[in-house]
Design an enzyme around this catalytic site. Structure first.
Site, PDB file in Angstrom:
ATOM      1  N   HIS A 147       0.820  -0.950   0.203  1.00  6.40           N
ATOM      2  CA  HIS A 147       0.231   0.135   0.569  1.00  6.40           C
ATOM      3  C   HIS A 147       0.636   0.706   0.429  1.00  6.40           C
ATOM      4  CE1 HIS A 147      -4.165   1.608   0.054  1.00  6.40           C
ATOM      5  NE2 HIS A 147      -4.406   0.544   0.625  1.00  6.40           N
ATOM      6  N   ASP A 178      -2.666   1.898  -4.770  1.00  4.79           N
ATOM      7  CA  ASP A 178      -3.783   2.535  -4.236  1.00  4.79           C
ATOM      8  C   ASP A 178      -4.989   1.378  -4.616  1.00  4.79           C
ATOM      9  OD1 ASP A 178      -2.531   3.772  -2.400  1.00  4.79           O
ATOM     10  OD2 ASP A 178      -2.435   5.355  -4.070  1.00  4.79           O
TER      11      ASP A 178
END
Length: 445
Positions: free
Chosen positions: A415, A419
């Site tokens: 992350h 995204d």
């Protein structure tokens, strides 16, 4: 005679250290140039360290099981010619200086203080106070005071293994803690107002004991390397997960219709996995952010699309790489998958076969799995698990229920780099490509 140093080689890009799994020579053995000296494990490959000289093995600096940074000395060899040369102390890789770190709170001892009237002897000049970059990095990451650590390496040297044992036990010495010798010394009584509040004891990890009938399996160097890489990935990369369901009925019918003729013509089976790798490679070209890596102060978007594939042997997991997979046909990918799997299972994989991967596709469906969450192959930003193809009842667009061949694609993502938006778009594109693979519009050549 001259003394030459053999150093830990770099056995792959991004490899910073290696573990001596087994010495193949002993002091006094004669070796020729290029003779193997030791087996070394990294998180990518097991390889032999060759001799750079012809001569006699003088000293084995590193012990079996010890982890050293690239560029550190592993052994010395006495060669003919020239005067005797002193053996240099081990130096860290990449020109970093070995760091001399005193115990927490200790005043640096000068040569005068160590010889004239000082009640404290000078610190020994052995390798105890010299630390490899790997040890320094691990100590810094876990706030370990190296001055209070007892080393098990050559001449009391602190090894990465020593620090990992401390971390696993939960008994980490911090700066400001009294050394063990001081803790045992009697203390003069202080007035109540000046006495420090007692510290709560740190809980130590309970040792796991074997019971009668249990089988103890020694942890091999390969398994240690796998564990270290998985731990690093989970600690450094904030993992997130996504899954998408794909109808591959047309693909299954197409592959089943050509598999017999293909095997007869090409000499190997055409698997579903080759089609999945082809679809992922095409989607990576359209969504290049998925083909990226975290590099601290920047994200590196890789130009080449090199797919890592997980191949398991009896006791190890290897991750060879299909280079430039976007430029290969389904047949070309299938052939390379077959060759790499055979090399991995026969122990013939080379370091070059394991380098350069930018995205991993894992065929967990071969074990019957239908849903899983893979750990990202560091330093890549994502790994996709291809699950088992199963027949399930599906409501079609016309409202009818039909038995269809369905597969789950499970994506683990870093992350820091990726995204949900780009990952969702990427998975939707892979789904679209796979659902349109059929006899009418797909060629394996």
């Amino acid at each position: 005679m001259a003394i030459e140093n053999i150093k830990m080689p770099q056995l792959g890009e991004s490899v910073t250290e290696g573990t001596i799994e087994k010495w193949l020579v002993q002091p006094g053995d004669h070796v020729n140039k290029y003779d193997p000296l030791a087996e070394v494990n990294t998180d990518k490959v097991t390889a032999e360290v060759p001799s750079s000289f012809t001569g006699t093995v003088k000293e084995l600096i590193a012990a079996e099981g010890e982890t050293l940074a690239v560029g550190e000395i592993v052994c010395t060899i006495e060669t003919e010619g020239g005067g005797a040369a002193p053996v240099e102390e081990a130096k860290p890789a990449s020109g970093e200086k070995a760091t001399e770190m005193p115990a927490a709170g200790a005043k640096p001892t000068t040569e005068l203080e160590g010889t004239k009237g000082s009640s404290q002897p000078a610190k020994p000049s052995g390798s105890k106070g010299r630390y490899s970059p790997a040890v320094l990095r691990l100590a810094q990451d876990n706030d370990i005071d190296l001055g209070q650590v007892e080393g098990s390496g050559n001449e009391g040297r602190i090894t990465r293994k020593d620090l990992m044992a401390l971390i696993d036990s939960g008994n980490i010495p911090k700066a400001g803690d009294a050394p063990a010798a001081e803790k045992q010394a009697p203390q003069t009584e202080q007035p109540a107002a000046q006495q420090p509040a007692p510290e709560a004891p740190k809980p130590a990890a309970a040792p796991i004991e074997s019971a009668p009938g249990d089988i103890e399996i020694p942890v091999t160097g390969v398994r240690k390397a796998i564990a270290a890489n998985m731990l690093k990935s989970k600690h450094e990369a904030p993992h997130a997960w996504m899954m998408i369901e794909v109808d591959v009925t047309n693909l299954v019918q197409y592959r089943d219709s050509i598999k017999g003729e293909f095997k007869k013509k090409e000499g190997f089976n055409i698997t579903y996995f080759a089609f999945f790798v082809k679809a992922v490679s095409q989607a990576l070209k359209e969504f290049p952010m998925m083909n990226s890596m975290w590099a601290g102060d920047k994200i590196i978007q890789k130009k080449d699309i090199n797919i890592s594939i997980a191949v398991a042997s009896d006791n190890a997991l290897f991750v060879p790489v299909i280079k430039n997979s976007d430029e290969k046909s389904v047949k070309g990918i299938g052939k390379e998958v077959n060759e790499l799997a055979l090399k991995a299972r026969s122990g013939k994989l080379k370091s070059a076969d394991m380098q350069g991967g930018t995205f991993t596709v894992n065929n967990t469906g071969s074990f019957g799995s239908v849903q899983s969450m893979g750990i990202i192959n560091h330093p890549q930003a994502a790994i996709m698990q291809v699950e088992s193809i199963v027949k399930r009842p599906v409501i079609m667009d016309n409202g009818m229920i039909a038995a269809r061949d369905m597969v789950n694609l499970c994506l683990s993502l870093d992350h820091r780099v990726l995204d949900g938006l780009v990952c969702g778009q990427f998975l939707a594109r892979v789904k679209e490509i796979l659902e349109n693979m059929s006899k009418e519009n797909t060629s394996v050549y």
